[in-house]
Design an enzyme around this catalytic site. Structure first.
Site, PDB file in Angstrom:
ATOM      1  N   SER A  94     -11.882   0.310  73.138  1.00 42.22           N
ATOM      2  CA  SER A  94     -11.876   0.967  74.451  1.00 42.22           C
ATOM      3  C   SER A  94     -12.534   2.329  74.307  1.00 42.22           C
ATOM      4  O   SER A  94     -11.960   3.243  73.717  1.00 42.22           O
ATOM      5  CB  SER A  94     -10.442   1.127  74.970  1.00 42.22           C
ATOM      6  OG  SER A  94      -9.856  -0.132  75.211  1.00 42.22           O
ATOM      7  N   LYS A 169     -12.940  -1.783  81.723  1.00 43.92           N
ATOM      8  CA  LYS A 169     -11.715  -1.556  80.958  1.00 43.92           C
ATOM      9  C   LYS A 169     -11.003  -0.288  81.418  1.00 43.92           C
ATOM     10  O   LYS A 169      -9.770  -0.248  81.505  1.00 43.92           O
ATOM     11  CB  LYS A 169     -12.022  -1.462  79.463  1.00 43.92           C
ATOM     12  CG  LYS A 169     -10.800  -1.156  78.578  1.00 43.92           C
ATOM     13  CD  LYS A 169      -9.696  -2.203  78.728  1.00 43.92           C
ATOM     14  CE  LYS A 169      -8.421  -1.856  77.956  1.00 43.92           C
ATOM     15  NZ  LYS A 169      -8.541  -1.990  76.512  1.00 43.92           N
ATOM     16  N   LYS A 237      -5.666   8.155  75.118  1.00 46.37           N
ATOM     17  CA  LYS A 237      -7.107   8.222  74.862  1.00 46.37           C
ATOM     18  C   LYS A 237      -7.889   7.569  75.983  1.00 46.37           C
ATOM     19  O   LYS A 237      -8.882   8.114  76.473  1.00 46.37           O
ATOM     20  CB  LYS A 237      -7.410   7.559  73.518  1.00 46.37           C
ATOM     21  CG  LYS A 237      -8.883   7.512  73.128  1.00 46.37           C
ATOM     22  CD  LYS A 237      -9.512   6.163  73.428  1.00 46.37           C
ATOM     23  CE  LYS A 237      -8.858   5.046  72.639  1.00 46.37           C
ATOM     24  NZ  LYS A 237      -9.497   3.720  72.903  1.00 46.37           N
TER      25      LYS A 237
END
Length: 295
Positions: A94, A169, A237
């Site tokens: 990701s 995503k 994150k």
């Protein structure tokens, strides 16, 4: 076709295992030699990143962040030093769309394909082989890799050009993390009102409130089980990437901005290595109550 896989963590290990079980020729690489040995016992072969680059038609990876991804590909002794035109790199990590486009453009200079292909479904989806894969890149490379994706996913979708998988995503992470947080808020509300939160989620999970967050995370909350399937650190994150991307394109994201501050609070209190079901602790602190099932 020979497939290399780098990164045998919570998600990567079961993904690689599914490829092995499906009969693919798989070579694995990870810093944890014990896990590598266990995969070899299951039918994989072991190799360095250099070995994977030289011997595999497709090299996949799922790693903690973009800096590690770029170092594995472009750092000293990285994959690009040994790969040849016609090979494909698949990044299941990701990262931001800009990170993915940078990888795509640099690899394309050598005729090496690149797909940004982040996954969704968490540890349970990885183990079940039912991950959703959102892919950005060239259609011919997607078609080449589709049979590989089928071994550990229930759905792989080519979203568009390079970077579009990573954008998808981030959109996914907006929905998932806000959903988990709102489930935590709702169960805290129920607990504060004196109602059994376990009975609450069981009563509503078959109705309009049904969701992955309710079905998968509500039981963890009431059982006080915060063993990570996906850590707050990793999701922090991702949400940081969402915030930065949204600011760059002038897209207001008020709910996700609040979620980011919830994550910052969790960070200040030392909860970053816990499952994101632990968002409930933020709301419990506000309400001065505990979400747990009643005996």
């Amino acid at each position: 076709m020979k497939v290399g896989f780098i990164g045998l963590g919570i998600m990567g290990r079961p993904m690689a295992e599914h490829m092995v079980k499906a009969g693919l020729d798989v070579m694995v690489s990870d810093l944890n030699e014990k896990i590598v040995a266990e995969l070899v016992a299951e039918g994989a072969t072991a190799g360095s990143n250099k070995d994977l680059a030289e011997q595999c038609d497709v090299v996949e990876m799922i790693l903690p962040n973009a800096s590690i991804v770029k170092n594995v590909i472009f750092g000293e002794g990285g994959l690009m030093d040994y790969m040849k035109a016609g090979q494909i790199v698949v990044d299941h990590s990701s990262v931001t769309a800009n990170d993915s486009r940078e990888c795509y453009e640099k690899l394309q200079e050598k005729g090496i394909g690149f797909l940004d292909a982040p996954v969704s479904g968490g540890e349970s989806g990885a183990k079940a082989g039912t991950l959703a894969i959102m892919v950005g890149g060239d259609e011919k490379n997607f078609n080449t890799c589709a049979p590989i994706f089928d071994t550990y996913s229930s759905q792989a979708t080519l979203i568009g050009d390079s970077g579009s998988g990573s954008i998808c995503k981030l959109a996914n992470q907006i929905i998932v993390n806000n959903n988990i947080a709102i489930v935590a808020e709702a169960l805290t509300f129920a607990a504060k009102a004196g109602v059994d939160p376990e009975k609450v989620y069981k009563a509503i999970e078959g109705g309009a409130a049904r969701s992955y967050a309710l079905e998968d995370k509500a039981p963890m909350m009431v059982e006080r089980n915060f063993t990570p399937g996906g850590t707050i650190k990793v999701n922090h994150k991702d949400i940081t990437n969402v915030i930065n991307t949204a600011h760059a394109i002038d897209c207001p994201i008020p709910y996700t901005a609040q979620l980011y501050e919830i994550q910052q609070t969790m960070k200040a209190h030392g909860h970053m290595e816990e499952d994101h079901a632990a968002y409930v602790k933020y709301f419990e602190t506000l309400a001065d109550t505990i979400v747990e099932k009643k005996n």
